[in-house]
Design a protein around this motif. Structure first.
Motif, PDB file in Angstrom:
ATOM      1  N   TRP A  92       0.802  -1.228   0.000  1.00  0.00           N
ATOM      2  CA  TRP A  92       0.000   0.000   0.000  1.00  0.00           C
ATOM      3  C   TRP A  92       0.835   1.280   0.000  1.00  0.00           C
ATOM      4  O   TRP A  92       0.348   2.336  -0.410  1.00  0.00           O
ATOM      5  CB  TRP A  92      -0.937   0.018   1.203  1.00  0.00           C
ATOM      6  N   LEU A  93       2.093   1.205   0.442  1.00  0.00           N
ATOM      7  CA  LEU A  93       2.924   2.406   0.524  1.00  0.00           C
ATOM      8  C   LEU A  93       4.241   2.193  -0.214  1.00  0.00           C
ATOM      9  O   LEU A  93       4.393   2.617  -1.353  1.00  0.00           O
ATOM     10  CB  LEU A  93       3.179   2.778   1.989  1.00  0.00           C
ATOM     11  N   ALA A  94       5.196   1.547   0.434  1.00  0.00           N
ATOM     12  CA  ALA A  94       6.505   1.306  -0.164  1.00  0.00           C
ATOM     13  C   ALA A  94       7.233   0.263   0.661  1.00  0.00           C
ATOM     14  O   ALA A  94       7.180   0.296   1.895  1.00  0.00           O
ATOM     15  CB  ALA A  94       7.327   2.590  -0.221  1.00  0.00           C
ATOM     16  N   GLY A  95       7.917  -0.659  -0.004  1.00  0.00           N
ATOM     17  CA  GLY A  95       8.729  -1.625   0.699  1.00  0.00           C
ATOM     18  C   GLY A  95      10.053  -1.025   1.125  1.00  0.00           C
ATOM     19  O   GLY A  95      10.386   0.111   0.776  1.00  0.00           O
ATOM     20  N   GLY A  96      10.803  -1.805   1.882  1.00  0.00           N
ATOM     21  CA  GLY A  96      12.106  -1.355   2.332  1.00  0.00           C
ATOM     22  C   GLY A  96      12.356  -1.730   3.776  1.00  0.00           C
ATOM     23  O   GLY A  96      11.410  -1.898   4.554  1.00  0.00           O
ATOM     24  N   PRO A  97      13.622  -1.838   4.173  1.00  0.00           N
ATOM     25  CA  PRO A  97      13.946  -2.273   5.530  1.00  0.00           C
ATOM     26  C   PRO A  97      13.678  -1.195   6.567  1.00  0.00           C
ATOM     27  O   PRO A  97      13.755   0.002   6.285  1.00  0.00           O
ATOM     28  CB  PRO A  97      15.443  -2.570   5.435  1.00  0.00           C
ATOM     29  N   MET A  98      13.366  -1.651   7.776  1.00  0.00           N
ATOM     30  CA  MET A  98      13.170  -0.741   8.909  1.00  0.00           C
ATOM     31  C   MET A  98      13.740  -1.410  10.151  1.00  0.00           C
ATOM     32  O   MET A  98      13.341  -2.520  10.498  1.00  0.00           O
ATOM     33  CB  MET A  98      11.691  -0.413   9.115  1.00  0.00           C
ATOM     34  N   GLU A  99      14.672  -0.752  10.809  1.00  0.00           N
ATOM     35  CA  GLU A  99      15.231  -1.285  12.038  1.00  0.00           C
ATOM     36  C   GLU A  99      14.224  -1.085  13.178  1.00  0.00           C
ATOM     37  O   GLU A  99      13.798   0.047  13.422  1.00  0.00           O
ATOM     38  CB  GLU A  99      16.538  -0.588  12.383  1.00  0.00           C
ATOM     39  N   PRO A 100      13.860  -2.159  13.892  1.00  0.00           N
ATOM     40  CA  PRO A 100      12.787  -2.075  14.895  1.00  0.00           C
ATOM     41  C   PRO A 100      13.247  -1.536  16.241  1.00  0.00           C
ATOM     42  O   PRO A 100      13.192  -2.210  17.262  1.00  0.00           O
ATOM     43  CB  PRO A 100      12.338  -3.540  15.006  1.00  0.00           C
ATOM     44  N   ARG A 101      13.681  -0.272  16.242  1.00  0.00           N
ATOM     45  CA  ARG A 101      14.150   0.331  17.488  1.00  0.00           C
ATOM     46  C   ARG A 101      14.212   1.848  17.323  1.00  0.00           C
ATOM     47  O   ARG A 101      14.297   2.358  16.201  1.00  0.00           O
ATOM     48  CB  ARG A 101      15.551  -0.184  17.831  1.00  0.00           C
ATOM     49  N   VAL A 102      14.164   2.546  18.426  1.00  0.00           N
ATOM     50  CA  VAL A 102      14.358   3.993  18.405  1.00  0.00           C
ATOM     51  C   VAL A 102      15.784   4.289  17.943  1.00  0.00           C
ATOM     52  O   VAL A 102      16.746   3.679  18.420  1.00  0.00           O
ATOM     53  CB  VAL A 102      14.110   4.604  19.792  1.00  0.00           C
ATOM     54  N   GLY A 103      15.923   5.193  17.011  1.00  0.00           N
ATOM     55  CA  GLY A 103      17.219   5.505  16.440  1.00  0.00           C
ATOM     56  C   GLY A 103      17.575   4.645  15.247  1.00  0.00           C
ATOM     57  O   GLY A 103      18.608   4.876  14.607  1.00  0.00           O
ATOM     58  N   GLY A 104      16.727   3.641  14.951  1.00  0.00           N
ATOM     59  CA  GLY A 104      16.975   2.790  13.796  1.00  0.00           C
ATOM     60  C   GLY A 104      16.728   3.538  12.494  1.00  0.00           C
ATOM     61  O   GLY A 104      16.059   4.566  12.451  1.00  0.00           O
ATOM     62  N   ARG A 105      17.269   3.001  11.433  1.00  0.00           N
ATOM     63  CA  ARG A 105      17.096   3.597  10.118  1.00  0.00           C
ATOM     64  C   ARG A 105      16.031   2.835   9.332  1.00  0.00           C
ATOM     65  O   ARG A 105      15.806   1.641   9.553  1.00  0.00           O
ATOM     66  CB  ARG A 105      18.413   3.554   9.327  1.00  0.00           C
ATOM     67  N   TYR A 106      15.377   3.543   8.425  1.00  0.00           N
ATOM     68  CA  TYR A 106      14.450   2.896   7.505  1.00  0.00           C
ATOM     69  C   TYR A 106      14.671   3.464   6.109  1.00  0.00           C
ATOM     70  O   TYR A 106      15.153   4.586   5.944  1.00  0.00           O
ATOM     71  CB  TYR A 106      12.995   3.093   7.943  1.00  0.00           C
ATOM     72  N   THR A 107      14.324   2.668   5.118  1.00  0.00           N
ATOM     73  CA  THR A 107      14.393   3.092   3.725  1.00  0.00           C
ATOM     74  C   THR A 107      13.103   2.665   3.033  1.00  0.00           C
ATOM     75  O   THR A 107      12.653   1.528   3.214  1.00  0.00           O
ATOM     76  CB  THR A 107      15.592   2.463   2.994  1.00  0.00           C
ATOM     77  N   THR A 129      14.819   8.222  10.099  1.00  0.00           N
ATOM     78  CA  THR A 129      15.112   7.637  11.396  1.00  0.00           C
ATOM     79  C   THR A 129      13.827   7.296  12.137  1.00  0.00           C
ATOM     80  O   THR A 129      12.842   8.038  12.067  1.00  0.00           O
ATOM     81  CB  THR A 129      15.935   8.623  12.244  1.00  0.00           C
ATOM     82  N   VAL A 130      13.838   6.173  12.839  1.00  0.00           N
ATOM     83  CA  VAL A 130      12.731   5.811  13.725  1.00  0.00           C
ATOM     84  C   VAL A 130      12.870   6.626  15.007  1.00  0.00           C
ATOM     85  O   VAL A 130      13.841   6.475  15.754  1.00  0.00           O
ATOM     86  CB  VAL A 130      12.756   4.302  14.049  1.00  0.00           C
ATOM     87  N   LEU A 131      11.910   7.497  15.267  1.00  0.00           N
ATOM     88  CA  LEU A 131      11.957   8.374  16.434  1.00  0.00           C
ATOM     89  C   LEU A 131      11.247   7.780  17.648  1.00  0.00           C
ATOM     90  O   LEU A 131      11.637   8.040  18.786  1.00  0.00           O
ATOM     91  CB  LEU A 131      11.339   9.734  16.091  1.00  0.00           C
ATOM     92  N   GLU A 132      10.183   7.015  17.410  1.00  0.00           N
ATOM     93  CA  GLU A 132       9.487   6.301  18.486  1.00  0.00           C
ATOM     94  C   GLU A 132       9.077   4.928  17.961  1.00  0.00           C
ATOM     95  O   GLU A 132       8.710   4.792  16.791  1.00  0.00           O
ATOM     96  CB  GLU A 132       8.239   7.062  18.954  1.00  0.00           C
ATOM     97  N   TRP A 133       9.131   3.937  18.851  1.00  0.00           N
ATOM     98  CA  TRP A 133       8.779   2.561  18.476  1.00  0.00           C
ATOM     99  C   TRP A 133       8.028   1.933  19.641  1.00  0.00           C
ATOM    100  O   TRP A 133       8.613   1.518  20.636  1.00  0.00           O
ATOM    101  CB  TRP A 133      10.058   1.775  18.154  1.00  0.00           C
ATOM    102  N   HIS A 134       6.688   1.922  19.531  1.00  0.00           N
ATOM    103  CA  HIS A 134       5.846   1.384  20.596  1.00  0.00           C
ATOM    104  C   HIS A 134       4.823   0.426  19.981  1.00  0.00           C
ATOM    105  O   HIS A 134       3.650   0.774  19.814  1.00  0.00           O
ATOM    106  CB  HIS A 134       5.124   2.507  21.344  1.00  0.00           C
ATOM    107  N   PRO A 135       5.250  -0.787  19.613  1.00  0.00           N
ATOM    108  CA  PRO A 135       4.318  -1.736  18.992  1.00  0.00           C
ATOM    109  C   PRO A 135       3.268  -2.210  19.987  1.00  0.00           C
ATOM    110  O   PRO A 135       3.581  -2.417  21.167  1.00  0.00           O
ATOM    111  CB  PRO A 135       5.240  -2.883  18.561  1.00  0.00           C
ATOM    112  N   PRO A 136       1.995  -2.402  19.535  1.00  0.00           N
ATOM    113  CA  PRO A 136       1.513  -2.077  18.191  1.00  0.00           C
ATOM    114  C   PRO A 136       0.685  -0.792  18.167  1.00  0.00           C
ATOM    115  O   PRO A 136      -0.318  -0.723  17.461  1.00  0.00           O
ATOM    116  CB  PRO A 136       0.640  -3.293  17.883  1.00  0.00           C
ATOM    117  N   GLN A 137       1.081   0.210  18.959  1.00  0.00           N
ATOM    118  CA  GLN A 137       0.255   1.414  19.069  1.00  0.00           C
ATOM    119  C   GLN A 137       0.809   2.636  18.342  1.00  0.00           C
ATOM    120  O   GLN A 137       0.035   3.408  17.763  1.00  0.00           O
ATOM    121  CB  GLN A 137       0.049   1.797  20.548  1.00  0.00           C
TER     122      GLN A 137
END
Length: 201
Positions: free
Chosen positions: A55-70, A103-111
């Protein structure tokens, strides 16, 4: 831009379309949808590359605050209906969007998921907040708030863009053939233009 503390609803000229987003503050657009499923299921559509690519775009995302995504945007793959992309001048964006990251600024799954979002022309990043909350019955409320947008063109592009991308997600979750992206985006760009333009006066 004229700041306002009260939300300004963006009126959709299409009576049967999904509700429009709101300009909730200067350089900020918020869109809400009720979607079928659970927060855990919908979270996967935000963070897992193969699900997000639907629905949007694929690409990796590090599952943590400060992680990178593309994000690798391939709008032509979102629907089996093939449409030519508009000319760059018609996209209402200050730059080309094919691949970008932040950058992932907040990571609070699944909210709650918060991402920095690249702005064109060297402007500071904007910010996207995804929130998932249980709603009525077996539905989940998805709220996307995009703030700190750098220009009118950027605000117009993301308003129409998020509305169209969420529409594709709605189609996927409902088991329908996803709507064609580019014609839907062009229609939504026109629908959002009056209020977005007024917000930048």
């Amino acid at each position: 831009m004229n700041p306002s503390t009260s939300p300004s609803p963006l009126q959709d000229p299409h009576a049967d379309a999904e509700p429009m987003g709101q300009v909730t503050a200067p350089a900020t657009v918020r869109i809400e949808r009720l979607l079928p499923g659970t927060p855990e299921r919908l979270w996967s559509y935000l963070v897992e590359s193969d699900q997000r690519a639907l629905w949007l775009a694929g690409g990796p995302m590090e599952p943590r605050v400060g992680g990178r995504y593309t994000l690798h945007f391939k709008h032509e793959d979102l629907s089996p209906t093939v449409e030519p992309a508009p000319a760059p001048a018609e996209l209402c964006s200050d730059g080309d969007i094919g691949e970008h990251g932040g950058t992932v600024l907040e990571w609070h799954p699944p909210q709650r998921l918060v991402l920095s979002w690249p702005e064109p022309a060297g402007a500071p990043p904007s910010q996207v907040v995804f929130e998932l909350a249980p709603a009525e019955g077996d539905r989940v409320r998805l709220t996307i708030t995009h703030s700190r947008l750098a220009s009118r063109n950027s605000m117009l592009s993301v308003s129409g863009g998020w509305h169209t991308h969420i529409g594709v997600l709605v189609d996927r979750l409902a088991g329908r053939t996803p709507r064609p992206f580019w014609s839907s985006f062009q229609r939504m760009k026109q629908a959002y233009e009056p209020v977005v333009t007024a917000a930048w006066r």
